[in-house]
Design a protein around this motif. Structure first.
Motif, PDB file in Angstrom:
ATOM      1  N   HIS A 122       0.792  -1.233   0.000  1.00 47.73           N
ATOM      2  CA  HIS A 122       0.000   0.000   0.000  1.00 47.73           C
ATOM      3  C   HIS A 122       0.825   1.283   0.000  1.00 47.73           C
ATOM      4  CE1 HIS A 122      -3.737  -2.142   0.313  1.00 47.73           C
ATOM      5  NE2 HIS A 122      -3.178  -2.904   1.232  1.00 47.73           N
ATOM      6  N   TYR A 123       2.140   1.170  -0.043  1.00 45.23           N
ATOM      7  CA  TYR A 123       2.993   2.365   0.012  1.00 45.23           C
ATOM      8  C   TYR A 123       2.672   3.336  -1.121  1.00 45.23           C
ATOM      9  CZ  TYR A 123       7.047   5.358   0.463  1.00 45.23           C
ATOM     10  OH  TYR A 123       7.852   6.449   0.614  1.00 45.23           O
ATOM     11  N   ASP A 124       2.589   2.833  -2.345  1.00 48.13           N
ATOM     12  CA  ASP A 124       2.332   3.713  -3.488  1.00 48.13           C
ATOM     13  C   ASP A 124       0.978   4.402  -3.373  1.00 48.13           C
ATOM     14  OD1 ASP A 124       4.783   3.146  -4.604  1.00 48.13           O
ATOM     15  OD2 ASP A 124       4.017   1.632  -5.990  1.00 48.13           O
ATOM     16  N   ARG A 125      -0.030   3.705  -2.879  1.00 46.14           N
ATOM     17  CA  ARG A 125      -1.354   4.297  -2.681  1.00 46.14           C
ATOM     18  C   ARG A 125      -1.274   5.436  -1.677  1.00 46.14           C
ATOM     19  NH1 ARG A 125      -6.934   2.886  -2.731  1.00 46.14           N
ATOM     20  NH2 ARG A 125      -6.472   0.871  -3.631  1.00 46.14           N
ATOM     21  N   VAL A 126      -0.578   5.214  -0.577  1.00 45.63           N
ATOM     22  CA  VAL A 126      -0.431   6.236   0.456  1.00 45.63           C
ATOM     23  C   VAL A 126       0.259   7.463  -0.130  1.00 45.63           C
ATOM     24  CG1 VAL A 126       0.761   6.800   2.624  1.00 45.63           C
ATOM     25  CG2 VAL A 126      -0.458   4.623   2.396  1.00 45.63           C
ATOM     26  N   HIS A 127       1.358   7.249  -0.843  1.00 42.80           N
ATOM     27  CA  HIS A 127       2.111   8.370  -1.410  1.00 42.80           C
ATOM     28  C   HIS A 127       1.285   9.105  -2.455  1.00 42.80           C
ATOM     29  CE1 HIS A 127       5.258  10.566  -3.541  1.00 42.80           C
ATOM     30  NE2 HIS A 127       5.888  10.558  -2.384  1.00 42.80           N
ATOM     31  N   ARG A 128       0.583   8.362  -3.297  1.00 43.11           N
ATOM     32  CA  ARG A 128      -0.225   8.981  -4.353  1.00 43.11           C
ATOM     33  C   ARG A 128      -1.326   9.855  -3.764  1.00 43.11           C
ATOM     34  NH1 ARG A 128      -0.874   4.642  -7.083  1.00 43.11           N
ATOM     35  NH2 ARG A 128      -2.748   3.963  -6.021  1.00 43.11           N
ATOM     36  N   LEU A 129      -2.017   9.363  -2.746  1.00 39.76           N
ATOM     37  CA  LEU A 129      -3.078  10.151  -2.114  1.00 39.76           C
ATOM     38  C   LEU A 129      -2.485  11.367  -1.417  1.00 39.76           C
ATOM     39  CD1 LEU A 129      -5.988  10.700  -1.342  1.00 39.76           C
ATOM     40  CD2 LEU A 129      -5.692   9.110   0.584  1.00 39.76           C
ATOM     41  N   ALA A 130      -1.368  11.184  -0.734  1.00 39.08           N
ATOM     42  CA  ALA A 130      -0.733  12.312  -0.053  1.00 39.08           C
ATOM     43  C   ALA A 130      -0.324  13.381  -1.071  1.00 39.08           C
ATOM     44  CB  ALA A 130       0.485  11.839   0.743  1.00 39.08           C
ATOM     45  N   TRP A 131       0.189  12.961  -2.214  1.00 38.16           N
ATOM     46  CA  TRP A 131       0.577  13.922  -3.247  1.00 38.16           C
ATOM     47  C   TRP A 131      -0.649  14.625  -3.815  1.00 38.16           C
ATOM     48  CZ3 TRP A 131      -0.158  14.170  -8.634  1.00 38.16           C
ATOM     49  CH2 TRP A 131       0.586  15.170  -9.252  1.00 38.16           C
ATOM     50  N   GLN A 132      -1.725  13.868  -4.019  1.00 43.93           N
ATOM     51  CA  GLN A 132      -2.951  14.477  -4.548  1.00 43.93           C
ATOM     52  C   GLN A 132      -3.528  15.502  -3.579  1.00 43.93           C
ATOM     53  OE1 GLN A 132      -5.152  10.882  -5.194  1.00 43.93           O
ATOM     54  NE2 GLN A 132      -4.574  10.746  -7.342  1.00 43.93           N
ATOM     55  N   LEU A 133      -3.431  15.232  -2.300  1.00 44.77           N
ATOM     56  CA  LEU A 133      -4.004  16.135  -1.304  1.00 44.77           C
ATOM     57  C   LEU A 133      -3.097  17.324  -0.994  1.00 44.77           C
ATOM     58  CD1 LEU A 133      -5.610  13.558   1.156  1.00 44.77           C
ATOM     59  CD2 LEU A 133      -6.790  15.073  -0.454  1.00 44.77           C
ATOM     60  N   THR A 134      -1.777  17.139  -1.098  1.00 45.21           N
ATOM     61  CA  THR A 134      -0.869  18.232  -0.759  1.00 45.21           C
ATOM     62  C   THR A 134      -0.363  18.986  -1.981  1.00 45.21           C
ATOM     63  OG1 THR A 134       1.135  16.853  -0.827  1.00 45.21           O
ATOM     64  CG2 THR A 134      -0.038  17.001   1.297  1.00 45.21           C
ATOM     65  N   GLY A 135      -0.280  18.316  -3.126  1.00 41.35           N
ATOM     66  CA  GLY A 135       0.221  18.953  -4.335  1.00 41.35           C
ATOM     67  C   GLY A 135       1.726  19.084  -4.394  1.00 41.35           C
ATOM     68  N   SER A 136       2.432  18.436  -3.488  1.00 39.25           N
ATOM     69  CA  SER A 136       3.888  18.554  -3.433  1.00 39.25           C
ATOM     70  C   SER A 136       4.505  17.185  -3.157  1.00 39.25           C
ATOM     71  CB  SER A 136       4.279  19.529  -2.322  1.00 39.25           C
ATOM     72  OG  SER A 136       5.624  19.373  -1.944  1.00 39.25           O
ATOM     73  N   ARG A 137       5.522  16.848  -3.929  1.00 36.90           N
ATOM     74  CA  ARG A 137       6.219  15.575  -3.689  1.00 36.90           C
ATOM     75  C   ARG A 137       6.887  15.570  -2.314  1.00 36.90           C
ATOM     76  NH1 ARG A 137       6.473  12.649  -8.436  1.00 36.90           N
ATOM     77  NH2 ARG A 137       6.492  13.895 -10.325  1.00 36.90           N
ATOM     78  N   ALA A 138       7.499  16.686  -1.954  1.00 43.86           N
ATOM     79  CA  ALA A 138       8.189  16.742  -0.659  1.00 43.86           C
ATOM     80  C   ALA A 138       7.200  16.537   0.487  1.00 43.86           C
ATOM     81  CB  ALA A 138       8.915  18.070  -0.513  1.00 43.86           C
ATOM     82  N   ASP A 139       6.064  17.209   0.423  1.00 43.16           N
ATOM     83  CA  ASP A 139       5.044  17.029   1.465  1.00 43.16           C
ATOM     84  C   ASP A 139       4.497  15.609   1.437  1.00 43.16           C
ATOM     85  OD1 ASP A 139       5.380  19.614   2.315  1.00 43.16           O
ATOM     86  OD2 ASP A 139       3.592  20.384   1.279  1.00 43.16           O
ATOM     87  N   ALA A 140       4.311  15.070   0.241  1.00 41.36           N
ATOM     88  CA  ALA A 140       3.815  13.689   0.126  1.00 41.36           C
ATOM     89  C   ALA A 140       4.814  12.715   0.744  1.00 41.36           C
ATOM     90  CB  ALA A 140       3.544  13.335  -1.327  1.00 41.36           C
ATOM     91  N   ASP A 141       6.102  12.953   0.525  1.00 37.78           N
ATOM     92  CA  ASP A 141       7.130  12.105   1.135  1.00 37.78           C
ATOM     93  C   ASP A 141       7.030  12.168   2.654  1.00 37.78           C
ATOM     94  OD1 ASP A 141       8.087  11.474  -1.393  1.00 37.78           O
ATOM     95  OD2 ASP A 141       9.794  12.854  -1.291  1.00 37.78           O
ATOM     96  N   ASP A 142       6.895  13.383   3.198  1.00 35.85           N
ATOM     97  CA  ASP A 142       6.800  13.553   4.649  1.00 35.85           C
ATOM     98  C   ASP A 142       5.560  12.870   5.210  1.00 35.85           C
ATOM     99  OD1 ASP A 142       9.128  15.021   4.617  1.00 35.85           O
ATOM    100  OD2 ASP A 142       8.123  16.969   4.752  1.00 35.85           O
ATOM    101  N   VAL A 143       4.424  13.085   4.550  1.00 34.22           N
ATOM    102  CA  VAL A 143       3.174  12.480   5.016  1.00 34.22           C
ATOM    103  C   VAL A 143       3.269  10.956   4.957  1.00 34.22           C
ATOM    104  CG1 VAL A 143       0.729  12.140   4.433  1.00 34.22           C
ATOM    105  CG2 VAL A 143       1.687  14.447   4.519  1.00 34.22           C
TER     106      VAL A 143
END
Length: 181
Positions: free
Chosen positions: A31-52
């Motif tokens: 589920h890692y990719d799903r988590v990262h993809r949703l985090a990126w969609q919600l934050t709009g930033s790869r760096a924030d998605a990485d942190d989340v």
């Protein structure tokens, strides 16, 4: 060694709750990719998605035991990601944009790279004018392929509210597209 890929999420969760580290690792890998993809969609930033995503992985260690199976594991996990993104927004507001700029200037963190700028422009061109509630519904239903009921449970609203928000997204984006023709 067990073949974790053949097991359903519920079986992996049960094994992970029992303390099986390999099952927990398999669950994270699945589920890692799903988590990262949703985090990126919600934050709009790869760096924030990485942190989340990192925060969610750490939080999952503590919260996996609280999964009761009332919803699908993926729905429950999307709820955790959504809350982590909301918490990130709160933290960012409290520190303000000034501290981010200062960190980049001082060399303590990197500024956005070319991919972030390109991706942000693309993303913003499609959804920039949408209210946050519409973007959240869109990210969960379209981006994560959750049902309206699952998205409603995560956002704490009625299922009909999700349907209405998505209708408004289609109407709004259609109007924006028509204005550029």
């Amino acid at each position: 060694m067990a073949d974790w890929t053949a097991l359903a999420d519920a079986e992996l969760v049960a094994a992970a709750v029992s303390g099986d580290r390999a099952a927990f690792r398999a669950l994270l890998e699945r589920h890692y990719d799903r988590v990262h993809r949703l985090a990126w969609q919600l934050t709009g930033s790869r760096a924030d998605a990485d942190d989340v995503t990192q925060d969610v992985c750490c939080t999952l260690v503590e919260k996996i035991g609280s999964f009761r199976g009332e919803a699908k594991f993926t729905t429950w996990l999307c709820g955790i990601v959504y809350n982590a993104c909301r918490d990130l927004r709160r933290r960012k507001r409290s520190f303000g944009a000034f501290t981010e700029r200062l960190a980049v200037l001082a060399g303590l963190s990197r500024g956005p790279d070319g991919r972030d700028l390109y991706d942000a422009m693309w993303l913003k061109s499609a959804i920039a004018r949408l209210p946050p509630a519409y973007r959240e519904a869109l990210a969960l239903v379209v981006g994560q392929e959750l049902s309206h009921a699952e998205a409603a449970a995560i956002l704490g609203v009625a299922e009909s509210t999700i349907s209405w928000r998505l209708h408004e997204v289609r109407r709004t984006l259609g109007a924006q597209a028509g204005a550029t023709d």
